[in-house]
Motif scaffolding. Structure first.
Motif, PDB file in Angstrom:
ATOM      1  N   ARG A   1       0.844  -1.193   0.000  1.00 25.25           N
ATOM      2  CA  ARG A   1       0.000   0.000   0.000  1.00 25.25           C
ATOM      3  C   ARG A   1       0.882   1.246   0.000  1.00 25.25           C
ATOM      4  NH1 ARG A   1      -2.531  -3.606   3.687  1.00 25.25           N
ATOM      5  NH2 ARG A   1      -4.535  -4.283   2.873  1.00 25.25           N
ATOM      6  N   PRO A   2       0.471   2.300  -0.730  1.00 24.96           N
ATOM      7  CA  PRO A   2       1.285   3.519  -0.735  1.00 24.96           C
ATOM      8  C   PRO A   2       1.287   4.197   0.632  1.00 24.96           C
ATOM      9  CG  PRO A   2      -0.758   3.854  -1.964  1.00 24.96           C
ATOM     10  CD  PRO A   2      -0.711   2.410  -1.575  1.00 24.96           C
ATOM     11  N   LEU A   3       2.442   4.666   1.042  1.00 27.82           N
ATOM     12  CA  LEU A   3       2.590   5.447   2.276  1.00 27.82           C
ATOM     13  C   LEU A   3       2.485   6.915   1.867  1.00 27.82           C
ATOM     14  CD1 LEU A   3       5.450   3.355   3.873  1.00 27.82           C
ATOM     15  CD2 LEU A   3       2.997   3.286   4.424  1.00 27.82           C
ATOM     16  N   ILE A   4       1.333   7.489   2.096  1.00 24.87           N
ATOM     17  CA  ILE A   4       1.027   8.805   1.543  1.00 24.87           C
ATOM     18  C   ILE A   4       1.468   9.936   2.461  1.00 24.87           C
ATOM     19  CG2 ILE A   4      -0.875   7.963   0.129  1.00 24.87           C
ATOM     20  CD1 ILE A   4      -2.818   9.080   2.230  1.00 24.87           C
TER      21      ILE A   4
ATOM     22  N   VAL B   1      -0.438   5.880  13.538  1.00 22.34           N
ATOM     23  CA  VAL B   1       0.647   4.955  13.832  1.00 22.34           C
ATOM     24  C   VAL B   1       0.050   3.653  14.392  1.00 22.34           C
ATOM     25  CG1 VAL B   1       2.699   4.600  15.267  1.00 22.34           C
ATOM     26  CG2 VAL B   1       2.282   6.826  14.224  1.00 22.34           C
ATOM     27  N   HIS B   2      -0.963   3.802  15.242  1.00 21.81           N
ATOM     28  CA  HIS B   2      -1.668   2.662  15.827  1.00 21.81           C
ATOM     29  C   HIS B   2      -3.084   2.623  15.257  1.00 21.81           C
ATOM     30  CE1 HIS B   2       1.022   2.904  19.650  1.00 21.81           C
ATOM     31  NE2 HIS B   2       1.560   2.120  18.732  1.00 21.81           N
ATOM     32  N   PRO B   3      -3.339   1.772  14.276  1.00 21.05           N
ATOM     33  CA  PRO B   3      -4.663   1.740  13.647  1.00 21.05           C
ATOM     34  C   PRO B   3      -5.811   1.344  14.564  1.00 21.05           C
ATOM     35  CG  PRO B   3      -3.054   0.796  12.196  1.00 21.05           C
ATOM     36  CD  PRO B   3      -2.374   0.983  13.519  1.00 21.05           C
ATOM     37  N   ASP B   4      -5.525   0.773  15.717  1.00 14.15           N
ATOM     38  CA  ASP B   4      -6.615   0.454  16.630  1.00 14.15           C
ATOM     39  C   ASP B   4      -7.042   1.683  17.434  1.00 14.15           C
ATOM     40  OD1 ASP B   4      -4.253   0.492  18.126  1.00 14.15           O
ATOM     41  OD2 ASP B   4      -4.908  -1.114  19.469  1.00 14.15           O
ATOM     42  N   GLU B   5      -6.381   2.812  17.230  1.00 16.01           N
ATOM     43  CA  GLU B   5      -6.763   4.096  17.832  1.00 16.01           C
ATOM     44  C   GLU B   5      -7.260   4.973  16.694  1.00 16.01           C
ATOM     45  OE1 GLU B   5      -3.044   5.219  19.544  1.00 16.01           O
ATOM     46  OE2 GLU B   5      -3.255   3.830  21.219  1.00 16.01           O
TER      47      GLU B   5
ATOM     48  N   VAL C   1       5.188  22.374   5.988  1.00 12.98           N
ATOM     49  CA  VAL C   1       4.548  21.339   6.785  1.00 12.98           C
ATOM     50  C   VAL C   1       4.372  20.098   5.916  1.00 12.98           C
ATOM     51  CG1 VAL C   1       2.510  20.700   8.135  1.00 12.98           C
ATOM     52  CG2 VAL C   1       3.319  23.080   8.144  1.00 12.98           C
ATOM     53  N   ILE C   2       4.813  18.976   6.427  1.00  9.54           N
ATOM     54  CA  ILE C   2       4.642  17.690   5.753  1.00  9.54           C
ATOM     55  C   ILE C   2       3.778  16.838   6.669  1.00  9.54           C
ATOM     56  CG2 ILE C   2       5.784  15.658   4.799  1.00  9.54           C
ATOM     57  CD1 ILE C   2       8.369  17.511   4.755  1.00  9.54           C
ATOM     58  N   ILE C   3       2.691  16.314   6.116  1.00  3.45           N
ATOM     59  CA  ILE C   3       1.812  15.467   6.918  1.00  3.45           C
ATOM     60  C   ILE C   3       1.677  14.103   6.261  1.00  3.45           C
ATOM     61  CG2 ILE C   3      -0.262  16.466   5.860  1.00  3.45           C
ATOM     62  CD1 ILE C   3      -1.620  15.915   8.639  1.00  3.45           C
ATOM     63  N   ALA C   4       1.897  13.082   7.059  1.00  2.00           N
ATOM     64  CA  ALA C   4       1.689  11.692   6.649  1.00  2.00           C
ATOM     65  C   ALA C   4       0.590  11.155   7.568  1.00  2.00           C
ATOM     66  CB  ALA C   4       2.975  10.889   6.778  1.00  2.00           C
ATOM     67  N   PRO C   5      -0.666  11.197   7.116  1.00  2.00           N
ATOM     68  CA  PRO C   5      -1.777  10.915   8.019  1.00  2.00           C
ATOM     69  C   PRO C   5      -2.135   9.439   8.192  1.00  2.00           C
ATOM     70  CG  PRO C   5      -2.620  11.498   5.886  1.00  2.00           C
ATOM     71  CD  PRO C   5      -1.117  11.619   5.801  1.00  2.00           C
ATOM     72  N   PHE C   6      -1.418   8.550   7.510  1.00  2.00           N
ATOM     73  CA  PHE C   6      -1.829   7.143   7.480  1.00  2.00           C
ATOM     74  C   PHE C   6      -0.579   6.274   7.389  1.00  2.00           C
ATOM     75  CE2 PHE C   6      -4.454   3.816   5.049  1.00  2.00           C
ATOM     76  CZ  PHE C   6      -5.172   3.427   6.163  1.00  2.00           C
ATOM     77  N   VAL C   7       0.253   6.324   8.447  1.00  2.00           N
ATOM     78  CA  VAL C   7       1.565   5.693   8.369  1.00  2.00           C
ATOM     79  C   VAL C   7       1.547   4.179   8.574  1.00  2.00           C
ATOM     80  CG1 VAL C   7       2.798   7.800   8.979  1.00  2.00           C
ATOM     81  CG2 VAL C   7       2.197   6.175  10.774  1.00  2.00           C
ATOM     82  N   ASN C   8       0.402   3.628   8.964  1.00  2.00           N
ATOM     83  CA  ASN C   8       0.321   2.182   9.161  1.00  2.00           C
ATOM     84  C   ASN C   8      -0.930   1.620   8.471  1.00  2.00           C
ATOM     85  OD1 ASN C   8       0.453  -0.457  10.020  1.00  2.00           O
ATOM     86  ND2 ASN C   8       0.516   0.015  12.198  1.00  2.00           N
ATOM     87  N   PRO C   9      -0.967   1.683   7.138  1.00  2.00           N
ATOM     88  CA  PRO C   9      -2.169   1.188   6.450  1.00  2.00           C
ATOM     89  C   PRO C   9      -2.369  -0.319   6.606  1.00  2.00           C
ATOM     90  CG  PRO C   9      -0.447   1.672   4.854  1.00  2.00           C
ATOM     91  CD  PRO C   9       0.036   2.166   6.187  1.00  2.00           C
TER      92      PRO C   9
END
Length: 159
Positions: free
Chosen positions: A70-73, A92-96, A122-130
């Motif tokens: 999956r792409p790390l956006i 980082v923790h998908p269960d949260e 500003v760089i945002i990576a909002p989904f680091v653990n897909p």
């Protein structure tokens, strides 16, 4: 509320605690995979009734893939040459689940106000653990069983 990481460099280049190094260049553009990720992500959160189109209107980039492909956006806002840099990581923790909402809402907020970021990058990576998110039941770890919040590869990790 969950983990939303924020890393900053000050105007004079000093690092705040936990600052990560500049990203290493990667030769492979993975942006062609972003639309499918967005479709899957939007479908996975419909039950939360957030009325959030995660990727709509954002210039997402992806240079790397997760273990499961999956792409790390991430998206960049403001002036890239500014010495004032902030890196924001969420989900980082998908269960949260709260950081998922906050990360994407923040990206939309920044996009709407990008003209105000004349002296900031500003760089945002909002989904680091897909990979952890797309389990039948979301888990804290990535596909390799690593808790990313405990294993950031940064030069200042021990400080």
């Amino acid at each position: 509320l969950g983990d939303v990481g924020c890393v900053s460099k000050t105007r004079n280049g000093d690092s705040a605690p936990g600052t990560v190094a500049e990203p290493t260049p990667v030769a492979h553009d993975q942006s062609a995979k972003i639309p499918e990720l967005c479709r899957q992500l939007d479908a996975s959160i419909v039950g939360y009734k957030w009325n959030l189109k995660t990727c709509e209107g954002i210039r997402w980039k992806a240079d790397r893939l997760s273990e499961e492909g999956r792409p790390l956006i991430y998206a960049e806002f403001g002036e890239p040459k500014s010495p004032n840099k902030t890196l924001i990581l969420s989900m980082v923790h998908p269960d949260e689940v709260t950081p998922l909402y906050l990360g994407f809402k923040l990206a939309h907020f920044l996009r709407e106000r990008e003209g105000e970021l004349t002296d900031a990058h500003v760089i945002i990576a909002p989904f680091v653990n897909p990979d952890g998110h797309f389990r039948e039941k979301p888990i804290r770890m990535n596909a390799r069983g690593v808790d990313l919040n405990r294993n950031f590869d940064t030069p200042l990790w021990r400080e």
